[in-house]
Structure formats: C-alpha cells, structure tokens
Motif scaffolding. Structure first.
Motif, short mmCIF file in Angstrom:
data_model
loop_
_atom_site.label_atom_id
_atom_site.label_comp_id
_atom_site.label_asym_id
_atom_site.label_seq_id
_atom_site.Cartn_x
_atom_site.Cartn_y
_atom_site.Cartn_z
N CYS A 152 14.82 -7.97 -1.56
CA CYS A 152 15.64 -8.89 -2.53
C CYS A 152 15.35 -8.59 -3.72
O CYS A 152 14.63 -8.08 -4.40
N GLY A 153 16.16 -9.16 -4.29
CA GLY A 153 16.72 -8.96 -6.04
C GLY A 153 17.86 -9.24 -6.53
O GLY A 153 18.69 -10.03 -5.72
N GLU A 154 18.11 -8.94 -7.87
CA GLU A 154 19.46 -9.22 -8.36
C GLU A 154 20.12 -7.67 -8.88
O GLU A 154 19.07 -7.04 -9.24
N VAL A 155 21.21 -7.48 -9.06
CA VAL A 155 21.94 -6.67 -9.42
C VAL A 155 23.10 -6.68 -10.15
O VAL A 155 23.95 -7.64 -10.30
N SER A 156 23.32 -5.90 -11.33
CA SER A 156 24.25 -5.92 -12.25
C SER A 156 24.97 -4.46 -12.37
O SER A 156 24.10 -3.49 -12.51
N THR A 157 26.16 -4.52 -12.44
CA THR A 157 27.11 -3.37 -12.85
C THR A 157 27.62 -3.32 -14.01
O THR A 157 28.37 -2.63 -14.36
N ASP A 158 27.20 -4.35 -14.95
CA ASP A 158 27.67 -4.37 -16.36
C ASP A 158 27.04 -3.09 -16.94
O ASP A 158 25.79 -2.74 -16.89
N PHE A 197 21.03 -10.00 -4.48
CA PHE A 197 21.25 -9.22 -3.21
C PHE A 197 20.20 -9.09 -2.16
O PHE A 197 18.87 -9.51 -2.37
N GLY A 198 20.22 -8.52 -0.92
CA GLY A 198 19.41 -8.40 0.03
C GLY A 198 19.47 -7.32 0.89
O GLY A 198 20.64 -7.08 1.10
#
Length: 169
Positions: free
Chosen positions: A80-86, A99-100
C-alpha cells in the motif's frame, strides 16, 4: 585472498549483483521514495509492483510515499502507499493518489482521488462508478480506511439522485 573478500563485501553494496537473495534496498528505475518508507529488504513482489507503477507513468517518473506491506489471511503480500506522477521535485501534495497491489494479481490499483462534481453528464457516470470500484478494491486490500468506499459511494449517489430529479423537471 584479501582482495577477493574485499570485492565480495563491496560489490553487493554497489548493486553489481542486483537484489537476488542479498536483501539490498533498491528502487525501481525512475521511481523515488520521498519519505523513507521503502521496506529495508524489499521482496521481489514489492520491487515488481513499484516497477509496474513506474511503467504506468507517461514520463517514466513516479514518486511514492507512505509505503507499507502486510499479509492477507491467505499469506499473500499487500503493498500500500501513495504515488504521484507530478514531474515537479518535490511533487505537489495534492498530486498523490492511493495505490495498492496484491501479490498474484494483475498489477497495482491506483485510485485517482478526484472530487465528484456537483452535477455529472450522463456519459460520465460509468467513469465515476469505475473510480469507486478502485476505492472499494483498495479498502478490501486494507490500503484505504474502512468506510472510504461507502463515503465515496454515498456522495456519488447523492449527485446521481440530484441528476434524476433535475431531469424530471
């Protein structure tokens, strides 16, 4: 003999042999862990899940944070976590998406946490329902707080009911 032993100690630290059985901390190409939450010894599942996140990004760069790994009752790993494409460095706070990833499944699920507008065009309804399905999956994996999907669904239903009432007038 001393040189050989020195090479055996130095080369794995340089990543020459990769991560096969050595428990080294490496990150996927183009992926950055911005908060130091990368597991100390990432499993092949964790590494492949992070690489899959990067492959989904158009510019091949993704920043991740709040990584955690736990197991299901069936002893499968969940990342699990968080993602950024910035592309900005550091990424903007609002650009991170939950996301997971479940071991043995197709790939990571990313919830694009968009705010539901006050009114929806009829052609957009399925898209918003699909976003909700991603939230439901993340909640089932233990990557989103319990009740997240219900809150999203209630808000979406309220907007859809408003649409029906407006359509009758």
């Amino acid at each position: 003999m001393k040189r050989f032993l020195a090479l055996c100690a130095i080369l794995p630290g340089l990543g020459v042999f990769g991560t096969a059985g050595l428990g080294l901390v490496t990150t996927a190409s183009g992926q950055t862990v911005v908060d130091g939450s990368m597991p100390k010894a990432p499993t092949p599942f964790v590494s492949s899940s992070l690489k899959a996140l990067v492959s989904r990004a158009q510019d091949k760069h993704a920043a991740v944070r709040h990584l955690s790994v736990h197991e299901t009752v069936e002893k499968k790993q969940v990342l699990c976590g968080e993602v950024s494409t910035d592309p900005a460095s550091p990424p903007s706070e609002g650009s991170f998406m939950q996301f997971g990833a479940l071991e043995g499944s197709d790939g990571p699920i990313v919830f694009e946490g968009r705010d539901i507008p006050a009114a929806l065009d009829f052609r957009e309804v399925n898209q918003w329902i699909n976003y909700g399905a991603d939230m439901e999956d993340l909640e089932e994996m233990g990557c989103a707080p319990e009740g997240s999907y219900r809150a999203y669904s209630d808000k979406l239903n309220k907007v859809l009911q408003h649409r029906k009432v407006d359509g009758l007038r």
